[in-house]
Design a protein around this motif. Structure first.
Motif, PDB file in Angstrom:
ATOM      1  N   ILE A  78       4.980   8.974  29.010  1.00 58.90           N
ATOM      2  CA  ILE A  78       6.279   9.605  28.807  1.00 58.90           C
ATOM      3  C   ILE A  78       6.888   9.884  30.165  1.00 58.90           C
ATOM      4  O   ILE A  78       6.333  10.630  30.972  1.00 58.90           O
ATOM      5  CB  ILE A  78       6.154  10.897  27.976  1.00 58.90           C
ATOM      6  CG1 ILE A  78       5.604  10.574  26.584  1.00 58.90           C
ATOM      7  CG2 ILE A  78       7.502  11.587  27.863  1.00 58.90           C
ATOM      8  CD1 ILE A  78       5.432  11.794  25.699  1.00 58.90           C
ATOM      9  N   GLU A  79       8.021   9.283  30.439  1.00 58.28           N
ATOM     10  CA  GLU A  79       8.699   9.420  31.726  1.00 58.28           C
ATOM     11  C   GLU A  79       9.670  10.586  31.670  1.00 58.28           C
ATOM     12  O   GLU A  79      10.512  10.670  30.778  1.00 58.28           O
ATOM     13  CB  GLU A  79       9.453   8.131  32.055  1.00 58.28           C
ATOM     14  CG  GLU A  79      10.130   8.135  33.419  1.00 58.28           C
ATOM     15  CD  GLU A  79       9.139   8.267  34.544  1.00 58.28           C
ATOM     16  OE1 GLU A  79       9.076   9.364  35.139  1.00 58.28           O
ATOM     17  OE2 GLU A  79       8.419   7.276  34.817  1.00 58.28           O
ATOM     18  N   THR A  80       9.544  11.528  32.625  1.00 61.49           N
ATOM     19  CA  THR A  80      10.459  12.672  32.690  1.00 61.49           C
ATOM     20  C   THR A  80      11.167  12.775  34.029  1.00 61.49           C
ATOM     21  O   THR A  80      11.949  13.701  34.240  1.00 61.49           O
ATOM     22  CB  THR A  80       9.685  13.987  32.427  1.00 61.49           C
ATOM     23  OG1 THR A  80       8.622  14.116  33.392  1.00 61.49           O
ATOM     24  CG2 THR A  80       9.100  13.999  31.025  1.00 61.49           C
ATOM     25  N   ILE A 386      12.065  21.604  30.881  1.00 63.35           N
ATOM     26  CA  ILE A 386      13.049  21.233  29.865  1.00 63.35           C
ATOM     27  C   ILE A 386      12.887  19.763  29.503  1.00 63.35           C
ATOM     28  O   ILE A 386      12.902  19.387  28.323  1.00 63.35           O
ATOM     29  CB  ILE A 386      14.470  21.525  30.375  1.00 63.35           C
ATOM     30  CG1 ILE A 386      14.712  23.027  30.461  1.00 63.35           C
ATOM     31  CG2 ILE A 386      15.511  20.876  29.474  1.00 63.35           C
ATOM     32  CD1 ILE A 386      16.029  23.395  31.111  1.00 63.35           C
ATOM     33  N   LEU A 387      12.721  18.919  30.507  1.00 63.75           N
ATOM     34  CA  LEU A 387      12.575  17.492  30.237  1.00 63.75           C
ATOM     35  C   LEU A 387      11.286  17.198  29.489  1.00 63.75           C
ATOM     36  O   LEU A 387      11.256  16.340  28.603  1.00 63.75           O
ATOM     37  CB  LEU A 387      12.614  16.718  31.558  1.00 63.75           C
ATOM     38  CG  LEU A 387      13.966  16.729  32.281  1.00 63.75           C
ATOM     39  CD1 LEU A 387      13.848  16.032  33.624  1.00 63.75           C
ATOM     40  CD2 LEU A 387      15.030  16.065  31.434  1.00 63.75           C
ATOM     41  N   HIS A 388      10.213  17.929  29.821  1.00 64.69           N
ATOM     42  CA  HIS A 388       8.963  17.730  29.089  1.00 64.69           C
ATOM     43  C   HIS A 388       9.122  18.158  27.629  1.00 64.69           C
ATOM     44  O   HIS A 388       8.667  17.464  26.715  1.00 64.69           O
ATOM     45  CB  HIS A 388       7.835  18.514  29.758  1.00 64.69           C
ATOM     46  CG  HIS A 388       7.243  17.821  30.943  1.00 64.69           C
ATOM     47  ND1 HIS A 388       6.457  16.684  30.844  1.00 64.69           N
ATOM     48  CD2 HIS A 388       7.315  18.102  32.271  1.00 64.69           C
ATOM     49  CE1 HIS A 388       6.085  16.301  32.051  1.00 64.69           C
ATOM     50  NE2 HIS A 388       6.585  17.132  32.939  1.00 64.69           N
ATOM     51  N   ALA A 389       9.763  19.332  27.427  1.00 64.74           N
ATOM     52  CA  ALA A 389       9.980  19.790  26.052  1.00 64.74           C
ATOM     53  C   ALA A 389      10.899  18.841  25.300  1.00 64.74           C
ATOM     54  O   ALA A 389      10.720  18.586  24.107  1.00 64.74           O
ATOM     55  CB  ALA A 389      10.575  21.203  26.070  1.00 64.74           C
ATOM     56  N   GLY A 448       3.821  -1.836  28.596  1.00 64.70           N
ATOM     57  CA  GLY A 448       4.198  -1.066  29.771  1.00 64.70           C
ATOM     58  C   GLY A 448       5.579  -0.461  29.718  1.00 64.70           C
ATOM     59  O   GLY A 448       6.092  -0.002  30.742  1.00 64.70           O
ATOM     60  N   ILE A 449       6.213  -0.432  28.554  1.00 66.32           N
ATOM     61  CA  ILE A 449       7.533   0.190  28.414  1.00 66.32           C
ATOM     62  C   ILE A 449       7.332   1.689  28.257  1.00 66.32           C
ATOM     63  O   ILE A 449       6.703   2.145  27.305  1.00 66.32           O
ATOM     64  CB  ILE A 449       8.292  -0.379  27.201  1.00 66.32           C
ATOM     65  CG1 ILE A 449       8.414  -1.900  27.321  1.00 66.32           C
ATOM     66  CG2 ILE A 449       9.667   0.255  27.092  1.00 66.32           C
ATOM     67  CD1 ILE A 449       9.056  -2.550  26.114  1.00 66.32           C
ATOM     68  N   THR A 450       7.843   2.459  29.194  1.00 71.42           N
ATOM     69  CA  THR A 450       7.619   3.906  29.172  1.00 71.42           C
ATOM     70  C   THR A 450       8.453   4.563  28.081  1.00 71.42           C
ATOM     71  O   THR A 450       9.532   4.096  27.725  1.00 71.42           O
ATOM     72  CB  THR A 450       7.982   4.522  30.527  1.00 71.42           C
ATOM     73  OG1 THR A 450       9.336   4.215  30.854  1.00 71.42           O
ATOM     74  CG2 THR A 450       7.060   3.993  31.631  1.00 71.42           C
TER      75      THR A 450
END
Length: 1203
Positions: A78-80, A386-389, A448-450
């Motif tokens: 998961i890209e943040t 915030i981005l993680h949530a 490999g697509i995040t």
């Protein structure tokens, strides 16, 4: 069903026809569309039969394959990182960012923690001692934060960013400075003595109390220490930085404070200061020269008098700067405090994050709830959280959404007739779609697509709505197989009738999402690719695995077992009846029978001389209708299929013991047949529809002008949270952005000084750039460097004039004079590096304000080593960094005189502040101005580019609309090609694309009325709307294309056939989207749920209202039309009995005809549909074969078709 004969095989009972008999002929249009579609249907039929024969194996292998792919979710990333999510792929911004990271590394120099104070009563003045006292309380609480990690205590003084710590040869002074050197805190409190309270450092000297910034007077301290140590260099450093008395010489905010120093201007008067007057012009840190905080950094909502004097403000801001994780790691690496904990960069990052979270928590709790002021706190870690949530998968919503779809599928497929019920099939189908979605996402992870927030928050529900739609299609079509279909061919028959539909919609959806990947934003490109892959997995599951489930359920139904509880026998079940051809003894249907299903043998001929398909229907029976019985909606009914595009066959359902409830007799097909279609296809109704949709399109064109570009953080953060309150206050009061003008390598800095000054001047003149105060020099390294050289040149001139410096000695001169002496004698020649005759013949800065090129890089080495405060204030970030060089005035050896030149620069930067950036148009204007300045400098040979968050995240809007228009146009062309290829009718494909373009345009206009801004996310939805809209349009178009009669009649038949399936598809899509409405993020609700819901409703209206009207006016001709060959014997057939029809046997057929057998339903005296042609009482028959349609073509052998 009887198997057809191979092509060219003649029935043994037929002979060549006589010339006096002319058969009834159905002549089609071009043969290629019909035969190609028949060939494709034949492949689907063979696939379905094969799956049915090996249903258990197919199901096991399918579940195994999808389950294996779903395991790929274990490696999902998961890209943040905002830069990785939003910086355009392959753009100049990404190339510039890559260049910056290659030279400086991955991290910024520092991270910011901010406090914003506003009044609860809007518009109230905040420039009062009481308000600043509350700000001090909150800032002091935040600055005293301590966290304990790894057995150590971490406070602000250990982790804060300290700018330009000087190197002092005196060890005692160096240790004291290391402990006392202040953190960089930009606060309005620095205008007052109370600003010293935020600095936590302290030092100890014998015979004195602890030295802190609250009691430190640097001038007095140097006087006291002067007799004991040589501090001339340190004194000159403080004088250059204009430190003065530091904080003790500033007014006390509260003069009654017992610790207010006597040196404070208001100590004796005990009068509170004029806050507005003190803050006018900004504040300073401990250095007046290098640490000037402008008003715009400290105050928001300012108001001034006509003379420009500050009167009032509505907000205060303090900013605490912390070291980056790498800086913190390097600072404590090898230190005695961390030698026993295995110190690493990850641990440094953990320490910073823990401190920042505690900082925000305590700052927000610093003031009581009944206070007249409110504190908003924010840190870089808060944004990461915030981005993680935002990227976390909401298990509750996912489970809730899929349970809702399970319930819907089960309820809609349950029947009172247990053998007809398919509740288990519905449950299994939804679970299969869930597995297909998981496998698609797992495949994306393996590729490999995040993943990102759009993947986790939206895609599971969107894919569910699209996938379950096809599940309903196959399940309903399976129960409505034509009568007489053998059990072993039921699955093949189902795929033959619906497979083309599934293929067409799935391909269009995949193409739409692949086209949406043209948007160069990484987050949206990943979402589009993932959506396309998930749609592909859904397609494979529906076409390959779900038919196996249907085949297994067929066995249950054949064994008369209960649905869901399949272990129990059904007490009320209708058997699966094989309807076989029957001969009528007297070739007459008994009176009272309204319709009859019978088997008809047809003979299809491919004429070589023309491009027509000719089919002969030999008469088989004499039908006599019941005059009193009217036709129901079953003549052209959809037969329960949700997306049957091609089949229009009918069947008789024999009910055994179970009766449907009275309320169940009303259906959507009944409504379309008797109410909707007759009303819609009236002339005045058509005119009204065209006017209303034209008005909607016109309003949408106006709404499109209201759409603004942009996507602010306030749109992403949940409303009502403390984070949203901070971002709203920051956007309103402090819309300032730190940016830099980066100069690259590839040109000679020493000979391009004039071009660099011009570039700085052009950039400074931009409207959005915050100018420095008139009394302050520009805050750039080149200005600081030049001014420093001019300063030491002036000191040298004074020392030379007074004789303290001579040609061969500089020991009696000042520190600055000695530095200038060493620079003036440099030649830059490795053979003869020194030339003392240059002391009086050259200057360090010429009359034009330029540095001699031969001295440029040697002077840069000296400046970097001798003026750390100026270097830190300039934020130059040189690469390669100049070498370290220590100056010792008393060392007169040759080695000390030689100054190593710095390497040619490949990276340097000028810092700027952008202000007044509220709307996206402001950002775009600033970006365009900055780019124009860099382009102009490029013509002079200077390679430069702007850097900073506005350029990273807002430059996409320069070409976003062009990218959107290009993607939509390409997709519309692709949709036209796909539809034209599969429908084999460009006319129909053109009408479909026209309606899809209208849907996209109207969705764009409605976004303007709803206040939804255009960013990369709505662009993806707008592009995908073309593919999703195919779900609502292609069914009606194909139903129209494959029907017979006038345009009105065919439009009515298409509506009756597709009204229920299209509505069912819309409901399933809305159910899939419903869970998005419960998201905690208003952004998800507004930008995904609302937009996709509007798209679904627009697609429904255009597919069921506008498109039938357009087809009834501009529709293409039918693929198959009824034609009659005139012959005296044919024109005078035996008279029908009371309106019935008598078929005569055609004894022989040409050898080029092939025999095909199918089941047909013949209904008598149906209520006339709109546009139906009523044959007059004449020699022609008074009916047309209603079930005949080119959509029913199938192929179970070479060149065979079912009529």
């Amino acid at each position: 069903m009887a198997q057809p004969s191979p092509l060219g095989e003649l029935p043994p009972s037929y002979t060549h026809p006589t010339r006096t008999v002319a058969p009834q002929i159905l002549a089609g249009s071009l043969k290629a569309p019909l035969w190609l579609r028949a060939y494709f249907q034949g492949l689907l039929f063979s696939l379905g039969c094969g799956i049915q024969r090996h249903c258990g194996k197919v199901l096991f292998l399918g579940l195994l394959a999808f389950g294996a792919l779903a395991l790929g979710l274990r490696v999902a990333i998961i890209e943040t990182d905002l830069e990785q999510l939003w910086v355009e792929v392959g753009s100049r911004v990404s190339q510039e960012l890559r260049y910056t990271k290659e030279k400086l590394g991955e991290e910024a120099a520092y991270t910011s923690q901010m406090l914003i104070q506003t009044t609860r009563q809007e518009g109230e003045n905040i420039l009062t001692p009481e308000a600043l006292g509350l700000h001090l309380q909150a800032a002091l609480t935040a600055s005293k934060v301590q966290v304990s990690l790894y057995g150590k205590s971490w406070d602000l003084n250990k982790i804060c960013y300290k700018s330009g710590v000087p190197l002092i040869e005196n060890g005692m002074i160096e240790r004291m400075i290391e402990k006392l050197f202040p953190c960089v805190i930009l606060t309005p409190l620095d205008c007052f003595w109370e600003g010293a309270k935020l600095q936590g450092g302290s030092a100890y000297l014998p015979g004195r109390p602890d030295i802190q910034w609250t009691n430190l007077d640097p001038e007095q301290l140097l006087e006291e220490l002067g007799p004991f140590a040589s501090l001339e260099g340190f004194r000159e450093l403080l004088d250059k930085a204009q430190v003065g008395q530091a904080y003790v010489g500033r007014p006390c905010l509260h003069p009654d404070d017992l610790h207010c120093p006597p040196s404070a201007p208001n100590h004796h008067s005990r009068q509170a200061p004029n806050v507005a007057q003190e803050l006018s012009g900004g504040c300073h840190g401990f250095s007046h020269k290098f640490m000037h905080w402008q008003e715009e950094l400290l105050l928001g909502g300012m108001a001034r008098d006509p003379q420009g004097q500050l009167l009032r403000a509505e907000a205060l801001q303090s900013t605490f700067l912390l070291m980056s994780p790498r800086q913190l790691y390097e600072h404590f690496r090898g230190d005695y405090q961390t030698h026993d904990i295995g110190w690493s960069e990850e641990q440094a990052s953990t320490v910073l994050q823990a401190w920042q979270r505690r900082f925000v928590q305590l700052a927000q709790e610093a003031l009581p709830e009944n206070s007249s002021q409110q504190i908003h706190a924010f840190s870089s870690t808060t944004l990461d959280d915030i981005l993680h949530a935002f990227s976390e998968v909401s298990a509750a919503r996912v489970v809730g959404g899929y349970l809702l779809m399970l319930a819907y599928a089960c309820v809609t497929m349950l029947r009172w007739d247990c053998a007809q019920s398919q509740g288990t099939v519905g449950l299994a189908g939804v679970l299969l779609v869930a597995l297909a979605v998981a496998s698609g996402l797992g495949l994306c992870a393996l590729l490999g697509i995040t993943f990102n927030a759009a993947t986790t928050q939206v895609l599971p529900f969107l894919a569910l709505g699209i996938g379950v739609d096809d599940i309903f299609l196959l399940a309903h079509a399976f129960t409505e197989a034509p009568p007489g279909t053998p059990l072993q061919e039921r699955t093949g028959e189902c795929l033959q009738r619906t497979g083309t539909s599934v293929t067409l919609t799935s391909i269009n959806n995949m193409v739409a999402f692949f086209m949406a990947a043209l948007v160069p934003i990484p987050a949206l490109r990943a979402f589009s690719l993932q959506a396309a892959i998930v749609v592909g997995c859904n397609f494979a599951a529906v076409l390959l695995v779900f038919p196996a489930i249907l085949s297994l359920d067929l066995r249950r139904r054949h064994c008369q077992r209960l649905d869901v509880l399949c272990c129990f026998s059904s007490p009320c079940s209708a058997r699966v009846i094989q309807i076989l051809p029957q001969e009528l003894g007297d070739r007459t249907v008994p009176v009272g029978i309204a319709h009859l299903t019978t088997t008809v043998q047809a003979f299809t001929h491919c004429e070589a001389s023309s491009q027509h398909v000719v089919t002969i229907l030999p008469p088989q029976a004499h039908l006599v209708p019941s005059p009193s019985d009217s036709l129901g909606s079953e003549l052209f009914g959809p037969g329960g299929s949700t997306r049957d595009l091609l089949g229009q066959e009918e069947e008789i359902r024999q009910k055994a013991a179970c009766k449907s409830l009275p309320c169940a007799r009303w259906t959507l097909a009944h409504f379309a047949r008797y109410q909707f279609a007759p009303l819609l296809l009236r002339s005045h109704a058509k005119a009204m529809v065209l006017v209303l949709f034209g008005a909607l399109l016109g309003l949408s064109l106006y709404g499109a002008t209201l759409v603004q570009d942009g996507l602010a953080l306030t749109d992403v953060v949940p409303r009502g949270t403390k984070e949203h309150a901070f971002l709203s206050a920051q956007l309103r009061y402090f819309s300032l952005y730190e940016v830099a003008l980066v100069t690259q390598g590839g040109f000679d800095y020493a000979h391009s000084q004039r071009a660099l000054f011009d570039l700085h001047q052009r950039f400074s003149s931009l409207k959005a750039v915050l100018p420095p105060p008139a009394t302050q020099a520009p805050r750039t390294w080149l200005h600081y460097y030049r001014n420093w050289l001019q300063g030491i040149q002036a000191a040298f001139d004074q020392d030379w004039a007074s004789g303290r410096i001579t040609r061969y000695s500089y020991r009696n001169g000042s520190e600055d004079g000695a530095l200038a002496y060493k620079l003036l004698i440099q030649t830059g020649d490795a053979q003869e590096p020194l030339n003392f005759s240059q002391l009086t013949t050259r200057k360090l800065v010429d009359k034009e304000g330029l540095i001699p090129p031969e001295l440029f890089y040697m002077g840069l080495t000296v400046w970097v080593s001798s003026d750390p405060l100026g270097l830190a204030a300039s934020q130059a970030n040189f690469y390669p960094p100049p070498p370290e060089w220590l100056h010792d005035k008393y060392d007169t050896t040759g080695e000390n005189l030689r100054i190593p030149p710095a390497q040619p620069l490949e990276f340097a930067q000028f810092p700027f502040l952008l202000r007044g950036l509220q709307k996206t148009a402001d950002f775009v204007e600033a970006i365009e101005g900055a780019r124009a300045a860099c382009a102009e400098a490029g013509q002079a040979g200077v390679h430069a580019y702007p850097s900073g968050s506005p350029f990273l995240f807002w430059e996409q809007y320069l070409g976003l609309r062009h990218c959107f228009l290009l993607a939509v146009c390409i997709l519309l062309v692709c949709t036209f090609l796909v539809c034209a290829l599969l429908l084999l009718n460009p006319w129909t494909a053109g009408l479909i694309v026209l309606v899809l373009a209208m849907v996209t345009m109207e969705l764009f206009g409605i976004m303007g009325f709803l206040g939804i801004k255009l960013s990369a996310i709505p662009v993806v939805i707008l592009v995908a709307s073309v593919g999703i809209g195919v779900e609502f349009t292609v069914h009606v178009a194909l139903g129209f294309l494959t029907s017979q009669g006038s345009r009105n009649l065919r439009a009515a038949r298409a509506l009756e056939h597709t009204f229920a399936p299209v509505t069912d598809g819309a409901i399933s899509t809305l159910l899939g989207l419903l869970m998005l409405a419960g998201s905690n993020f208003d952004f998800i609700v507004r930008y995904f749920f609302v937009v996709l819901t509007v798209l679904t409703l627009l697609g429904l209206l255009h597919g069921l209202v506008l498109l039938p009207v357009l087809l009834s006016i501009l529709g293409p001709p039918p693929e198959v039309v009824q034609m009659y060959k005139e012959s005296p014997k044919v024109l005078s057939p035996p008279a029908p009995q009371e309106g019935g029809l008598r078929w005569c046997v055609s004894p022989t057929l040409p050898q080029s005809f092939a025999r095909v057998t199918t089941s047909m339903t013949v209904a008598l005296h149906p209520p006339p549909l709109p546009g139906a042609y009523i044959h007059p009482a004449s020699d022609e028959p008074t009916w047309s074969p209603s079930a005949t349609s080119s959509g029913n073509l199938s192929s179970r052998g070479p060149c065979l078709a079912t009529v």
